[in-house]
Design a protein around this motif. Structure first.
Motif, PDB file in Angstrom:
ATOM      1  N   GLY A 156     -13.667  11.540  60.177  1.00  0.00           N
ATOM      2  CA  GLY A 156     -14.919  11.196  59.519  1.00  0.00           C
ATOM      3  C   GLY A 156     -15.629  12.417  58.975  1.00  0.00           C
ATOM      4  O   GLY A 156     -15.032  13.494  58.864  1.00  0.00           O
ATOM      5  N   ILE A 157     -16.909  12.243  58.620  1.00  0.00           N
ATOM      6  CA  ILE A 157     -17.697  13.335  58.063  1.00  0.00           C
ATOM      7  C   ILE A 157     -18.912  13.572  58.961  1.00  0.00           C
ATOM      8  O   ILE A 157     -19.286  12.726  59.769  1.00  0.00           O
ATOM      9  CB  ILE A 157     -18.158  13.055  56.623  1.00  0.00           C
ATOM     10  CG1 ILE A 157     -19.244  11.959  56.593  1.00  0.00           C
ATOM     11  CG2 ILE A 157     -16.971  12.654  55.754  1.00  0.00           C
ATOM     12  CD1 ILE A 157     -19.832  11.741  55.215  1.00  0.00           C
ATOM     13  N   SER A 158     -19.547  14.751  58.800  1.00  0.00           N
ATOM     14  CA  SER A 158     -20.737  15.067  59.591  1.00  0.00           C
ATOM     15  C   SER A 158     -21.462  16.235  58.952  1.00  0.00           C
ATOM     16  O   SER A 158     -21.050  16.755  57.903  1.00  0.00           O
ATOM     17  CB  SER A 158     -20.363  15.397  61.041  1.00  0.00           C
ATOM     18  OG  SER A 158     -21.526  15.465  61.850  1.00  0.00           O
ATOM     19  N   LEU A 159     -22.549  16.657  59.584  1.00  0.00           N
ATOM     20  CA  LEU A 159     -23.296  17.835  59.161  1.00  0.00           C
ATOM     21  C   LEU A 159     -22.999  18.975  60.126  1.00  0.00           C
ATOM     22  O   LEU A 159     -23.083  18.804  61.345  1.00  0.00           O
ATOM     23  CB  LEU A 159     -24.798  17.548  59.165  1.00  0.00           C
ATOM     24  CG  LEU A 159     -25.318  16.802  57.933  1.00  0.00           C
ATOM     25  CD1 LEU A 159     -26.547  16.002  58.267  1.00  0.00           C
ATOM     26  CD2 LEU A 159     -25.630  17.788  56.816  1.00  0.00           C
ATOM     27  N   LEU A 160     -22.677  20.143  59.574  1.00  0.00           N
ATOM     28  CA  LEU A 160     -22.336  21.300  60.391  1.00  0.00           C
ATOM     29  C   LEU A 160     -22.991  22.554  59.825  1.00  0.00           C
ATOM     30  O   LEU A 160     -23.231  22.647  58.614  1.00  0.00           O
ATOM     31  CB  LEU A 160     -20.818  21.510  60.422  1.00  0.00           C
ATOM     32  CG  LEU A 160     -19.981  20.480  61.183  1.00  0.00           C
ATOM     33  CD1 LEU A 160     -18.506  20.768  60.979  1.00  0.00           C
ATOM     34  CD2 LEU A 160     -20.326  20.495  62.669  1.00  0.00           C
ATOM     35  N   PRO A 161     -23.284  23.550  60.674  1.00  0.00           N
ATOM     36  CA  PRO A 161     -23.843  24.808  60.169  1.00  0.00           C
ATOM     37  C   PRO A 161     -22.781  25.582  59.391  1.00  0.00           C
ATOM     38  O   PRO A 161     -21.603  25.587  59.749  1.00  0.00           O
ATOM     39  CB  PRO A 161     -24.261  25.551  61.439  1.00  0.00           C
ATOM     40  CG  PRO A 161     -23.416  24.965  62.527  1.00  0.00           C
ATOM     41  CD  PRO A 161     -23.177  23.541  62.148  1.00  0.00           C
ATOM     42  N   THR A 162     -23.218  26.232  58.324  1.00  0.00           N
ATOM     43  CA  THR A 162     -22.276  26.924  57.454  1.00  0.00           C
ATOM     44  C   THR A 162     -21.552  28.057  58.156  1.00  0.00           C
ATOM     45  O   THR A 162     -20.441  28.420  57.757  1.00  0.00           O
ATOM     46  CB  THR A 162     -23.000  27.481  56.214  1.00  0.00           C
ATOM     47  OG1 THR A 162     -24.116  28.281  56.637  1.00  0.00           O
ATOM     48  CG2 THR A 162     -23.520  26.356  55.339  1.00  0.00           C
ATOM     49  N   ASP A 214     -32.593  31.166  60.012  1.00  0.00           N
ATOM     50  CA  ASP A 214     -32.431  29.769  59.634  1.00  0.00           C
ATOM     51  C   ASP A 214     -30.948  29.441  59.617  1.00  0.00           C
ATOM     52  O   ASP A 214     -30.158  30.162  58.997  1.00  0.00           O
ATOM     53  CB  ASP A 214     -32.996  29.494  58.240  1.00  0.00           C
ATOM     54  CG  ASP A 214     -34.510  29.496  58.219  1.00  0.00           C
ATOM     55  OD1 ASP A 214     -35.099  29.028  59.205  1.00  0.00           O
ATOM     56  OD2 ASP A 214     -35.094  29.958  57.223  1.00  0.00           O
ATOM     57  N   GLU A 215     -30.586  28.358  60.306  1.00  0.00           N
ATOM     58  CA  GLU A 215     -29.235  27.823  60.173  1.00  0.00           C
ATOM     59  C   GLU A 215     -29.225  26.883  58.973  1.00  0.00           C
ATOM     60  O   GLU A 215     -30.181  26.137  58.758  1.00  0.00           O
ATOM     61  CB  GLU A 215     -28.837  27.003  61.399  1.00  0.00           C
ATOM     62  CG  GLU A 215     -28.710  27.749  62.685  1.00  0.00           C
ATOM     63  CD  GLU A 215     -28.340  26.804  63.816  1.00  0.00           C
ATOM     64  OE1 GLU A 215     -27.256  26.984  64.409  1.00  0.00           O
ATOM     65  OE2 GLU A 215     -29.133  25.893  64.122  1.00  0.00           O
ATOM     66  N   GLN A 216     -28.158  26.894  58.210  1.00  0.00           N
ATOM     67  CA  GLN A 216     -28.033  25.962  57.090  1.00  0.00           C
ATOM     68  C   GLN A 216     -26.932  24.953  57.393  1.00  0.00           C
ATOM     69  O   GLN A 216     -25.783  25.323  57.619  1.00  0.00           O
ATOM     70  CB  GLN A 216     -27.697  26.715  55.802  1.00  0.00           C
ATOM     71  CG  GLN A 216     -27.638  25.809  54.573  1.00  0.00           C
ATOM     72  CD  GLN A 216     -27.310  26.580  53.306  1.00  0.00           C
ATOM     73  OE1 GLN A 216     -26.902  27.741  53.364  1.00  0.00           O
ATOM     74  NE2 GLN A 216     -27.473  25.938  52.174  1.00  0.00           N
ATOM     75  N   PHE A 217     -27.300  23.675  57.422  1.00  0.00           N
ATOM     76  CA  PHE A 217     -26.347  22.601  57.681  1.00  0.00           C
ATOM     77  C   PHE A 217     -25.968  21.919  56.376  1.00  0.00           C
ATOM     78  O   PHE A 217     -26.832  21.639  55.533  1.00  0.00           O
ATOM     79  CB  PHE A 217     -26.950  21.557  58.631  1.00  0.00           C
ATOM     80  CG  PHE A 217     -26.928  21.959  60.081  1.00  0.00           C
ATOM     81  CD1 PHE A 217     -26.065  21.333  60.974  1.00  0.00           C
ATOM     82  CD2 PHE A 217     -27.770  22.948  60.564  1.00  0.00           C
ATOM     83  CE1 PHE A 217     -26.033  21.690  62.311  1.00  0.00           C
ATOM     84  CE2 PHE A 217     -27.759  23.311  61.901  1.00  0.00           C
ATOM     85  CZ  PHE A 217     -26.887  22.685  62.778  1.00  0.00           C
ATOM     86  N   VAL A 218     -24.669  21.644  56.205  1.00  0.00           N
ATOM     87  CA  VAL A 218     -24.162  20.952  55.026  1.00  0.00           C
ATOM     88  C   VAL A 218     -23.259  19.803  55.461  1.00  0.00           C
ATOM     89  O   VAL A 218     -22.764  19.774  56.590  1.00  0.00           O
ATOM     90  CB  VAL A 218     -23.371  21.910  54.104  1.00  0.00           C
ATOM     91  CG1 VAL A 218     -24.292  22.940  53.474  1.00  0.00           C
ATOM     92  CG2 VAL A 218     -22.243  22.602  54.874  1.00  0.00           C
ATOM     93  N   VAL A 219     -23.039  18.855  54.545  1.00  0.00           N
ATOM     94  CA  VAL A 219     -22.140  17.742  54.832  1.00  0.00           C
ATOM     95  C   VAL A 219     -20.704  18.233  54.708  1.00  0.00           C
ATOM     96  O   VAL A 219     -20.326  18.833  53.693  1.00  0.00           O
ATOM     97  CB  VAL A 219     -22.378  16.569  53.857  1.00  0.00           C
ATOM     98  CG1 VAL A 219     -21.405  15.416  54.174  1.00  0.00           C
ATOM     99  CG2 VAL A 219     -23.813  16.082  53.946  1.00  0.00           C
ATOM    100  N   VAL A 220     -19.909  17.989  55.745  1.00  0.00           N
ATOM    101  CA  VAL A 220     -18.519  18.450  55.774  1.00  0.00           C
ATOM    102  C   VAL A 220     -17.602  17.237  55.945  1.00  0.00           C
ATOM    103  O   VAL A 220     -17.872  16.360  56.769  1.00  0.00           O
ATOM    104  CB  VAL A 220     -18.289  19.451  56.924  1.00  0.00           C
ATOM    105  CG1 VAL A 220     -16.848  19.961  56.910  1.00  0.00           C
ATOM    106  CG2 VAL A 220     -19.262  20.618  56.804  1.00  0.00           C
ATOM    107  N   ALA A 221     -16.544  17.207  55.148  1.00  0.00           N
ATOM    108  CA  ALA A 221     -15.598  16.093  55.159  1.00  0.00           C
ATOM    109  C   ALA A 221     -14.176  16.626  55.281  1.00  0.00           C
ATOM    110  O   ALA A 221     -13.933  17.820  55.079  1.00  0.00           O
ATOM    111  CB  ALA A 221     -15.740  15.270  53.873  1.00  0.00           C
ATOM    112  N   ASN A 236     -20.606  18.287  70.668  1.00  0.00           N
ATOM    113  CA  ASN A 236     -20.060  19.644  70.586  1.00  0.00           C
ATOM    114  C   ASN A 236     -19.647  19.879  69.138  1.00  0.00           C
ATOM    115  O   ASN A 236     -18.795  19.157  68.605  1.00  0.00           O
ATOM    116  CB  ASN A 236     -18.864  19.800  71.519  1.00  0.00           C
ATOM    117  CG  ASN A 236     -18.311  21.213  71.498  1.00  0.00           C
ATOM    118  OD1 ASN A 236     -17.708  21.634  70.512  1.00  0.00           O
ATOM    119  ND2 ASN A 236     -18.479  21.955  72.579  1.00  0.00           N
ATOM    120  N   LEU A 237     -20.249  20.866  68.487  1.00  0.00           N
ATOM    121  CA  LEU A 237     -19.999  21.087  67.059  1.00  0.00           C
ATOM    122  C   LEU A 237     -18.565  21.494  66.771  1.00  0.00           C
ATOM    123  O   LEU A 237     -18.000  21.140  65.724  1.00  0.00           O
ATOM    124  CB  LEU A 237     -20.975  22.136  66.520  1.00  0.00           C
ATOM    125  CG  LEU A 237     -22.458  21.755  66.552  1.00  0.00           C
ATOM    126  CD1 LEU A 237     -23.308  22.888  65.988  1.00  0.00           C
ATOM    127  CD2 LEU A 237     -22.713  20.468  65.787  1.00  0.00           C
TER     128      LEU A 237
END
Length: 289
Positions: free
Chosen positions: A234-240, A158-165, A221-222
């Motif tokens: 800005g901010i986005s969701l990225l895998p930890t 499982d990949e875990q995505f979190v909000v990154v700023a 592209n992540l």
């Protein structure tokens, strides 16, 4: 007396919760697969599945039978395929497909540990499946399971995505979902695509609705998204797993208790399942994930 093929079909139906999908995976017709199940249920003397609207749900007897039969079927198939593979020439290379970002973060560091040459391909889930069907890839890592004849999947992780700023951005400390959503909606968003992949899932899971945001920047592209975040765009969701990078400056995880998971799978041709190179690659990648 029960036919061995009935049990193989039963195990396939159990895994797919569907006669039609099981038939595709075994490259059989649906009527033939249904007949196998009916014959086995007649032999057992009771139903093995309950017929729901869109899937088959195993009965308690079905669950019990699967727990006994599946390991035996798997062991016998593995022995058969290993004997077959031993008579074939070894692969001089293994062709691996994955999303560019995952490959860069997870596979590249493992290349010195591979015992064979590698050829790499990158693309979307659809493109990777096409590579597998055309046998341009032996093994792919994908976030989507498309049922196709002769293709099998195994869960990787499982990949875990979190909000990154950006590091300078600080979200208000609050447990109120309403206040959190209001703050998030007021930010400048960067998305992987116009259809807001993963962002929509995040919103549905935590706020039970569709996101009412319009991304300012679309970057498919992540790694570029992470760089843009660090530059203050800005901010986005990225895998930890990407947040361990130090190049380009730090980033700030916002509301770390709110995340969303994305399942990743190995996909391969069923006929290649027991090839030593494929098994070794899967074992290596799983060990270091």
């Amino acid at each position: 007396m029960a036919d061995f093929e009935w049990y193989r079909s039963f195990v396939s139906i159990y895994k797919h919760n569907s006669v039609s999908e099981a038939a595709k995976s075994r490259m059989m017709t649906q009527p033939a697969m249904s007949q196998h199940l009916a014959s086995l249920e007649a032999e057992v003397g009771e139903p093995l599945f309950l017929r729901m609207s869109r899937k088959l749900v195993p009965t308690e007897r079905g669950k019990q039978l699967y727990s006994h039969v599946a390991p035996l079927i798997e062991s016998l198939e593995e022995t058969t395929m290993s004997l077959k593979a031993a008579s074939l020439p070894n692969l001089r290379m293994i062709k691996i497909g994955a999303a560019h970002e995952y490959y860069q973060e997870r596979i590249v560091p493992l290349l010195p540990l591979f015992q064979t040459c590698t050829v790499s391909y990158f693309g979307t889930a659809d493109q990777l499946l096409d590579l597998l069907k055309e046998e341009k890839a032996d093994l792919v890592i994908t976030s989507k399971k498309y049922m196709a004849p002769g293709i099998e999947y195994e869960k990787l992780c499982d990949e875990q995505f979190v909000v990154v700023a950006p590091e300078s951005v600080r979200a208000p400390e609050t447990d109120s979902l309403k206040d959190r959503e209001q703050w998030l909606c007021g930010q400048t968003w960067i998305s992987y695509g116009l259809d807001l992949p993963i962002i929509r899932r995040f919103w549905r899971e935590h706020f039970k609705k569709r996101p009412l945001i319009k991304p300012v920047h679309i970057l498919p592209n992540l790694h570029m998204i992470l760089k843009a975040i660090r530059s203050g765009a800005g901010i986005s969701l990225l895998p930890t797993y990407m947040l361990g990078e130090t190049a380009g400056g730090p980033a700030n995880v916002v509301y770390g208790d709110m995340s969303v998971r994305n399942e990743l799978y190995f996909a391969y041709k069923l006929k290649h399942k027991h090839l030593p190179e494929v098994k070794a690659a899967m074992k290596l990648i799983r060990k270091h994930t």
